[in-house]
Enzyme design. Structure first.
Site, short mmCIF file in Angstrom:
data_model
loop_
_atom_site.label_atom_id
_atom_site.label_comp_id
_atom_site.label_asym_id
_atom_site.label_seq_id
_atom_site.Cartn_x
_atom_site.Cartn_y
_atom_site.Cartn_z
N HIS A 31 88.48 111.83 -11.78
CA HIS A 31 88.97 112.81 -10.87
C HIS A 31 87.90 112.37 -9.43
O HIS A 31 86.95 111.70 -9.46
CB HIS A 31 88.40 114.30 -11.29
CG HIS A 31 87.08 114.57 -11.19
ND1 HIS A 31 86.36 115.02 -10.15
CD2 HIS A 31 85.83 114.46 -11.93
CE1 HIS A 31 85.05 115.16 -10.08
NE2 HIS A 31 84.78 114.91 -11.36
N CYS A 32 88.64 113.05 -8.45
CA CYS A 32 88.05 112.74 -7.01
C CYS A 32 87.98 114.36 -6.54
O CYS A 32 87.46 115.33 -7.50
CB CYS A 32 88.47 112.02 -6.01
SG CYS A 32 90.47 112.20 -6.18
N ASN A 33 88.08 114.68 -5.47
CA ASN A 33 88.16 115.85 -4.88
C ASN A 33 89.52 116.77 -5.21
O ASN A 33 89.42 117.72 -5.99
CB ASN A 33 87.89 115.89 -3.41
CG ASN A 33 86.57 115.65 -3.07
OD1 ASN A 33 86.20 114.67 -3.46
ND2 ASN A 33 85.83 116.43 -2.66
#
Length: 214
Positions: A149-151
Site C-alpha cells: 500500500h501507499c497513501n
C-alpha cells in the site's frame, strides 16, 4: 548512494504542493492524491476549477477495496492498512508500506517494511524495486500474505506491484498493468511511473531474451 533526503532536496516546496494525481473511482467520485503543507493528502476534487488547480476538500470516506493480485499478494490504500478487521479478513501477515508519512498502525501484529517514496513523475521508482521485490518474495516463500500500500493505493503501490509482475513472471507492461487494473480498478500511476514501467526490462529477462536469440 540514493537517498530520500537527496530526492526531496531536489524539488522545491512549491513543486511538491502542485503535484497531484487524479483518479475517478467506479462510483464517479474524483479523487486527488496531492501535496499540501508538506504532507500527502487524499482529497475529493471540487468542480468549477477552470484553471486546472487542485481543490482541497476533506475526504472522510474510507477506501477498503482490496485488489487481490495473487492469493498471497494484495494491493490497497492506507485505509486498508489501518483497518485491522479487513487485514484479518484477508489473512494478511506482512505489510509493505511505500507511502509517505503513513504510520504503521499495528507493529505488534504484522511484519512491516516501510520505504518512503515520493509520488512525483520525476521520482525514479525503479530504484526501489529490488528492495520491495525481496520483501514480497520472502512472503511468498514463507506462505504469508503481503499487502502493498501507499497513501491512496493508486500510483506508488500499484507501480511496485506492476513492476513485480514484470520482474518475476516476465509479463509485458500491458499484461501486468491490465492484471493489476482488473484487480483494483482505481489504480493510476503518475505519468512518470507509467513511462518507467513501459521501459522497464529486468536484467535477468534481458539476459534470457539475448540467450534465446543468440
Amino acid at each position: 548512494m540514493h537517498s530520500l533526503a537527496q530526492e526531496i532536496k531536489a524539488f522545491s516546496k512549491n513543486n511538491l504542493k502542485k503535484q497531484c494525481t487524479r483518479v475517478t473511482t467506479l462510483t464517479g467520485k474524483r479523487i486527488i492524491e496531492t501535496w499540501k503543507d508538506s504532507r500527502m493528502h487524499v482529497v475529493v476534487e471540487t468542480d468549477g476549477r477552470a484553471d486546472g488547480a487542485c481543490g482541497y476538500v476533506q475526504d472522510l470516506s474510507l477506501d477498503l477495496q482490496v485488489g487481490e493480485i495473487r492469493p498471497w499478494l494484495l494491493l490497497a490504500s492506507q485505509d486498508v492498512a489501518q483497518d485491522l478487521e479487513t487485514l484479518k479478513k484477508y489473512k494478511v501477515s506482512r505489510i509493505l508500506n511505500v507511502g509517505y508519512g503513513v504510520e504503521n498502525a499495528f507493529p505488534d501484529v504484522f511484519l512491516y517494511k516501510s520505504i518512503s517514496i515520493l509520488d512525483l513523475p520525476e521520482t525514479d521508482i525503479t530504484l526501489y524495486f529490488q528492495e520491495c521485490f525481496t520483501f514480497i518474495d520472502q512472503a511468498k516463500m514463507q506462505g504469508d500474505v503481503v499487502l502493498v500500500h501507499c497513501n491512496a493505493g493508486v500510483s506508488r503501490a500499484a507501480s511496485v506491484v506492476i513492476g513485480y509482475l514484470i520482474y518475476t513472471e516476465g509479463l509485458s507492461f500491458n499484461d501486468a498493468f491490465s492484471l493489476v487494473k482488473t484487480a483494483r480498478p482505481v489504480i493510476c500511476p503518475n505519468p512518470g511511473f507509467m513511462e518507467q514501467l513501459k521501459k522497464y526490462q529486468p536484467n535477468h529477462i534481458v539476459e534470457i531474451h539475448t540467450a534465446t536469440n543468440s
